[in-house]
Design a protein around this motif. Sequence first.
Motif, PDB file in Angstrom:
ATOM      1  N   ALA A  31      -0.999   7.033   8.506  1.00  0.00           N
ATOM      2  CA  ALA A  31      -1.784   6.488   9.611  1.00  0.00           C
ATOM      3  C   ALA A  31      -2.633   5.305   9.144  1.00  0.00           C
ATOM      4  CB  ALA A  31      -2.671   7.579  10.213  1.00  0.00           C
ATOM      5  N   PHE A  32      -3.274   5.441   7.987  1.00  0.00           N
ATOM      6  CA  PHE A  32      -4.085   4.337   7.462  1.00  0.00           C
ATOM      7  C   PHE A  32      -3.218   3.139   7.089  1.00  0.00           C
ATOM      8  CE2 PHE A  32      -7.730   7.294   6.488  1.00  0.00           C
ATOM      9  CZ  PHE A  32      -8.612   6.645   7.324  1.00  0.00           C
ATOM     10  N   GLY A  33      -2.029   3.398   6.565  1.00  0.00           N
ATOM     11  CA  GLY A  33      -1.114   2.306   6.242  1.00  0.00           C
ATOM     12  C   GLY A  33      -0.673   1.558   7.481  1.00  0.00           C
ATOM     13  N   LEU A  34      -0.324   2.299   8.533  1.00  0.00           N
ATOM     14  CA  LEU A  34       0.077   1.661   9.789  1.00  0.00           C
ATOM     15  C   LEU A  34      -1.085   0.920  10.433  1.00  0.00           C
ATOM     16  CD1 LEU A  34       2.414   4.389  11.312  1.00  0.00           C
ATOM     17  CD2 LEU A  34       3.064   2.227  10.230  1.00  0.00           C
ATOM     18  N   LEU A  35      -2.288   1.477  10.323  1.00  0.00           N
ATOM     19  CA  LEU A  35      -3.475   0.801  10.844  1.00  0.00           C
ATOM     20  C   LEU A  35      -3.718  -0.516  10.106  1.00  0.00           C
ATOM     21  CD1 LEU A  35      -5.942   1.025  12.765  1.00  0.00           C
ATOM     22  CD2 LEU A  35      -7.168   2.030  10.829  1.00  0.00           C
ATOM     23  N   GLY A  36      -3.517  -0.514   8.798  1.00  0.00           N
ATOM     24  CA  GLY A  36      -3.673  -1.735   8.020  1.00  0.00           C
ATOM     25  C   GLY A  36      -2.631  -2.783   8.397  1.00  0.00           C
ATOM     26  N   LEU A  37      -1.382  -2.351   8.583  1.00  0.00           N
ATOM     27  CA  LEU A  37      -0.331  -3.286   8.999  1.00  0.00           C
ATOM     28  C   LEU A  37      -0.602  -3.849  10.393  1.00  0.00           C
ATOM     29  CD1 LEU A  37       2.917  -1.593   7.662  1.00  0.00           C
ATOM     30  CD2 LEU A  37       1.831  -3.680   6.854  1.00  0.00           C
ATOM     31  N   ALA A  38      -1.094  -3.010  11.302  1.00  0.00           N
ATOM     32  CA  ALA A  38      -1.414  -3.476  12.653  1.00  0.00           C
ATOM     33  C   ALA A  38      -2.559  -4.494  12.611  1.00  0.00           C
ATOM     34  CB  ALA A  38      -1.781  -2.294  13.546  1.00  0.00           C
ATOM     35  N   LEU A  39      -3.562  -4.229  11.801  1.00  0.00           N
ATOM     36  CA  LEU A  39      -4.673  -5.179  11.655  1.00  0.00           C
ATOM     37  C   LEU A  39      -4.189  -6.500  11.072  1.00  0.00           C
ATOM     38  CD1 LEU A  39      -7.735  -5.649  11.849  1.00  0.00           C
ATOM     39  CD2 LEU A  39      -7.903  -4.766   9.529  1.00  0.00           C
ATOM     40  N   LEU A  40      -3.297  -6.426  10.085  1.00  0.00           N
ATOM     41  CA  LEU A  40      -2.735  -7.638   9.503  1.00  0.00           C
ATOM     42  C   LEU A  40      -1.936  -8.432  10.538  1.00  0.00           C
ATOM     43  CD1 LEU A  40      -2.252  -9.273   6.878  1.00  0.00           C
ATOM     44  CD2 LEU A  40      -0.210  -7.885   6.558  1.00  0.00           C
TER      45      LEU A  40
END
Length: 97
Positions: A35-44
């Motif tokens: 979830a944190f990885g996907l959140l980081g990719l979405a923010l990027l």
Amino acid sequence: MISNFFNILHLRYRASGVSAVFSPRKPRHPLLRLAFGLLGLALLAVLLVFGVVIGAAMLTAGLAMRLLRQREQPDAGRQRRGALDGEFRIVDKPLLR
């Protein structure tokens, strides 16, 4: 001698627990990591799209300003390219003694 001093400071820093405050820790649960990885990719992706949109808007505004700006009409003396208009004076070379 100086290297021992820095090694002692480094060991005191690690032993005091201060380093644990500033070190990032990943969550242990695999789904939470995902979830944190996907959140980081979405923010990027959001920041990338935002930057591209702002850049395109700046380019468009610059082109629009250039097209809408009225160009000056050339004067009769400035029609030839490469000709300079001005007053000139010949300066004598100084005599060498």
